[in-house]
Design a protein around this motif. Structure first.
Motif, PDB file in Angstrom:
ATOM      1  N   ALA A  14      24.270  44.873  39.901  1.00 25.82           N
ATOM      2  CA  ALA A  14      25.300  44.506  40.879  1.00 25.82           C
ATOM      3  C   ALA A  14      26.546  43.960  40.193  1.00 25.82           C
ATOM      4  O   ALA A  14      27.675  44.296  40.582  1.00 25.82           O
ATOM      5  CB  ALA A  14      24.749  43.478  41.855  1.00 25.82           C
ATOM      6  N   LEU A  15      26.380  43.143  39.156  1.00 23.53           N
ATOM      7  CA  LEU A  15      27.539  42.622  38.424  1.00 23.53           C
ATOM      8  C   LEU A  15      28.269  43.737  37.677  1.00 23.53           C
ATOM      9  O   LEU A  15      29.498  43.741  37.587  1.00 23.53           O
ATOM     10  CB  LEU A  15      27.101  41.533  37.451  1.00 23.53           C
ATOM     11  N   PHE A  16      27.523  44.700  37.144  1.00 24.27           N
ATOM     12  CA  PHE A  16      28.149  45.814  36.439  1.00 24.27           C
ATOM     13  C   PHE A  16      28.952  46.675  37.405  1.00 24.27           C
ATOM     14  O   PHE A  16      30.085  47.070  37.107  1.00 24.27           O
ATOM     15  CB  PHE A  16      27.077  46.649  35.738  1.00 24.27           C
ATOM     16  N   ILE A  17      28.412  46.944  38.589  1.00 24.01           N
ATOM     17  CA  ILE A  17      29.138  47.716  39.597  1.00 24.01           C
ATOM     18  C   ILE A  17      30.352  46.935  40.079  1.00 24.01           C
ATOM     19  O   ILE A  17      31.431  47.504  40.269  1.00 24.01           O
ATOM     20  CB  ILE A  17      28.194  48.103  40.749  1.00 24.01           C
ATOM     21  N   CYS A  18      30.191  45.625  40.250  1.00 22.80           N
ATOM     22  CA  CYS A  18      31.317  44.760  40.610  1.00 22.80           C
ATOM     23  C   CYS A  18      32.428  44.868  39.570  1.00 22.80           C
ATOM     24  O   CYS A  18      33.601  44.976  39.909  1.00 22.80           O
ATOM     25  CB  CYS A  18      30.822  43.321  40.728  1.00 22.80           C
ATOM     26  N   TYR A  19      32.047  44.869  38.302  1.00 20.42           N
ATOM     27  CA  TYR A  19      33.016  44.986  37.217  1.00 20.42           C
ATOM     28  C   TYR A  19      33.755  46.318  37.282  1.00 20.42           C
ATOM     29  O   TYR A  19      34.983  46.365  37.171  1.00 20.42           O
ATOM     30  CB  TYR A  19      32.302  44.836  35.878  1.00 20.42           C
ATOM     31  N   VAL A  23      37.759  46.726  37.962  1.00 23.98           N
ATOM     32  CA  VAL A  23      38.647  47.380  36.989  1.00 23.98           C
ATOM     33  C   VAL A  23      39.422  48.501  37.666  1.00 23.98           C
ATOM     34  O   VAL A  23      40.617  48.670  37.438  1.00 23.98           O
ATOM     35  CB  VAL A  23      37.829  47.892  35.781  1.00 23.98           C
ATOM     36  N   ARG A  24      38.747  49.266  38.510  1.00 25.58           N
ATOM     37  CA  ARG A  24      39.404  50.368  39.215  1.00 25.58           C
ATOM     38  C   ARG A  24      40.507  49.849  40.133  1.00 25.58           C
ATOM     39  O   ARG A  24      41.567  50.468  40.242  1.00 25.58           O
ATOM     40  CB  ARG A  24      38.372  51.149  40.018  1.00 25.58           C
ATOM     41  N   ARG A  25      40.270  48.709  40.792  1.00 25.56           N
ATOM     42  CA  ARG A  25      41.275  48.123  41.692  1.00 25.56           C
ATOM     43  C   ARG A  25      42.375  47.395  40.929  1.00 25.56           C
ATOM     44  O   ARG A  25      43.445  47.155  41.467  1.00 25.56           O
ATOM     45  CB  ARG A  25      40.620  47.109  42.637  1.00 25.56           C
ATOM     46  N   GLY A  26      42.088  46.993  39.700  1.00 26.51           N
ATOM     47  CA  GLY A  26      43.056  46.227  38.940  1.00 26.51           C
ATOM     48  C   GLY A  26      43.019  44.745  39.262  1.00 26.51           C
ATOM     49  O   GLY A  26      43.990  44.029  39.013  1.00 26.51           O
ATOM     50  N   ASP A  27      41.914  44.274  39.804  1.00 19.93           N
ATOM     51  CA  ASP A  27      41.753  42.874  40.195  1.00 19.93           C
ATOM     52  C   ASP A  27      41.251  42.072  38.985  1.00 19.93           C
ATOM     53  O   ASP A  27      40.074  42.050  38.683  1.00 19.93           O
ATOM     54  CB  ASP A  27      40.762  42.776  41.352  1.00 19.93           C
ATOM     55  N   SER A  30      38.545  39.191  39.486  1.00 20.96           N
ATOM     56  CA  SER A  30      37.196  39.669  39.817  1.00 20.96           C
ATOM     57  C   SER A  30      36.487  40.258  38.604  1.00 20.96           C
ATOM     58  O   SER A  30      35.313  39.999  38.377  1.00 20.96           O
ATOM     59  CB  SER A  30      37.256  40.717  40.932  1.00 20.96           C
ATOM     60  N   TYR A  31      37.187  41.088  37.836  1.00 19.17           N
ATOM     61  CA  TYR A  31      36.468  41.671  36.702  1.00 19.17           C
ATOM     62  C   TYR A  31      36.232  40.651  35.606  1.00 19.17           C
ATOM     63  O   TYR A  31      35.257  40.759  34.868  1.00 19.17           O
ATOM     64  CB  TYR A  31      37.089  42.976  36.195  1.00 19.17           C
ATOM     65  N   ARG A  32      37.053  39.639  35.519  1.00 21.52           N
ATOM     66  CA  ARG A  32      36.778  38.561  34.566  1.00 21.52           C
ATOM     67  C   ARG A  32      35.526  37.782  34.980  1.00 21.52           C
ATOM     68  O   ARG A  32      34.692  37.441  34.146  1.00 21.52           O
ATOM     69  CB  ARG A  32      37.986  37.631  34.492  1.00 21.52           C
ATOM     70  N   TYR A  33      35.394  37.521  36.280  1.00 22.59           N
ATOM     71  CA  TYR A  33      34.218  36.817  36.805  1.00 22.59           C
ATOM     72  C   TYR A  33      32.948  37.629  36.534  1.00 22.59           C
ATOM     73  O   TYR A  33      31.951  37.089  36.060  1.00 22.59           O
ATOM     74  CB  TYR A  33      34.385  36.580  38.309  1.00 22.59           C
ATOM     75  N   CYS A  34      32.991  38.906  36.839  1.00 18.82           N
ATOM     76  CA  CYS A  34      31.801  39.754  36.652  1.00 18.82           C
ATOM     77  C   CYS A  34      31.477  39.919  35.171  1.00 18.82           C
ATOM     78  O   CYS A  34      30.307  39.917  34.787  1.00 18.82           O
ATOM     79  CB  CYS A  34      32.024  41.114  37.293  1.00 18.82           C
ATOM     80  N   ILE A  39      25.328  40.614  31.323  1.00 13.26           N
ATOM     81  CA  ILE A  39      24.959  41.036  29.969  1.00 13.26           C
ATOM     82  C   ILE A  39      25.226  42.530  29.802  1.00 13.26           C
ATOM     83  O   ILE A  39      25.638  42.974  28.732  1.00 13.26           O
ATOM     84  CB  ILE A  39      23.480  40.710  29.705  1.00 13.26           C
ATOM     85  N   LEU A  40      25.024  43.311  30.870  1.00 10.47           N
ATOM     86  CA  LEU A  40      25.242  44.755  30.786  1.00 10.47           C
ATOM     87  C   LEU A  40      26.696  45.102  30.477  1.00 10.47           C
ATOM     88  O   LEU A  40      26.959  46.067  29.760  1.00 10.47           O
ATOM     89  CB  LEU A  40      24.815  45.434  32.088  1.00 10.47           C
ATOM     90  N   VAL A  41      27.637  44.331  31.005  1.00  8.36           N
ATOM     91  CA  VAL A  41      29.050  44.593  30.720  1.00  8.36           C
ATOM     92  C   VAL A  41      29.325  44.349  29.239  1.00  8.36           C
ATOM     93  O   VAL A  41      30.023  45.135  28.591  1.00  8.36           O
ATOM     94  CB  VAL A  41      29.966  43.724  31.611  1.00  8.36           C
TER      95      VAL A  41
END
Length: 68
Positions: A14-19, A23-27, A30-34, A39-41
């Motif tokens: 879920a965190l990897f998908i969130c990331y 990234v796709r949205r440019g947020d 959010s991607y820093r939080y995820c 660990i997968l990121v």
């Protein structure tokens, strides 16, 4: 034990998908939080870095040896 392992894996996915979506949205927040919590990121970034370096090395070796 299996329940905790499955729960951990679901949270990581879920965190990897969130990331990826962030990234796709440019947020940036959010991607820093995820990225900070997954660990997968981190593994994905390390694998991408190593693959890029191996590609650069392969291209450099090809250019040094030329076509045979």
């Amino acid at each position: 034990m299996w329940d905790s392992l499955v729960r951990w894996l679901r949270v990581e996915v879920a965190l990897f998908i969130c990331y990826l979506y962030a990234v796709r949205r440019g947020d940036r927040h959010s991607y820093r939080y995820c990225a900070d919590r997954s660990i997968l990121v981190s593994v994905f970034c390390v694998v991408a870095l190593v693959a890029g370096l191996m590609l650069v090395g392969a291209v450099a070796q090809f250019l040094q040896q030329g076509c045979r």
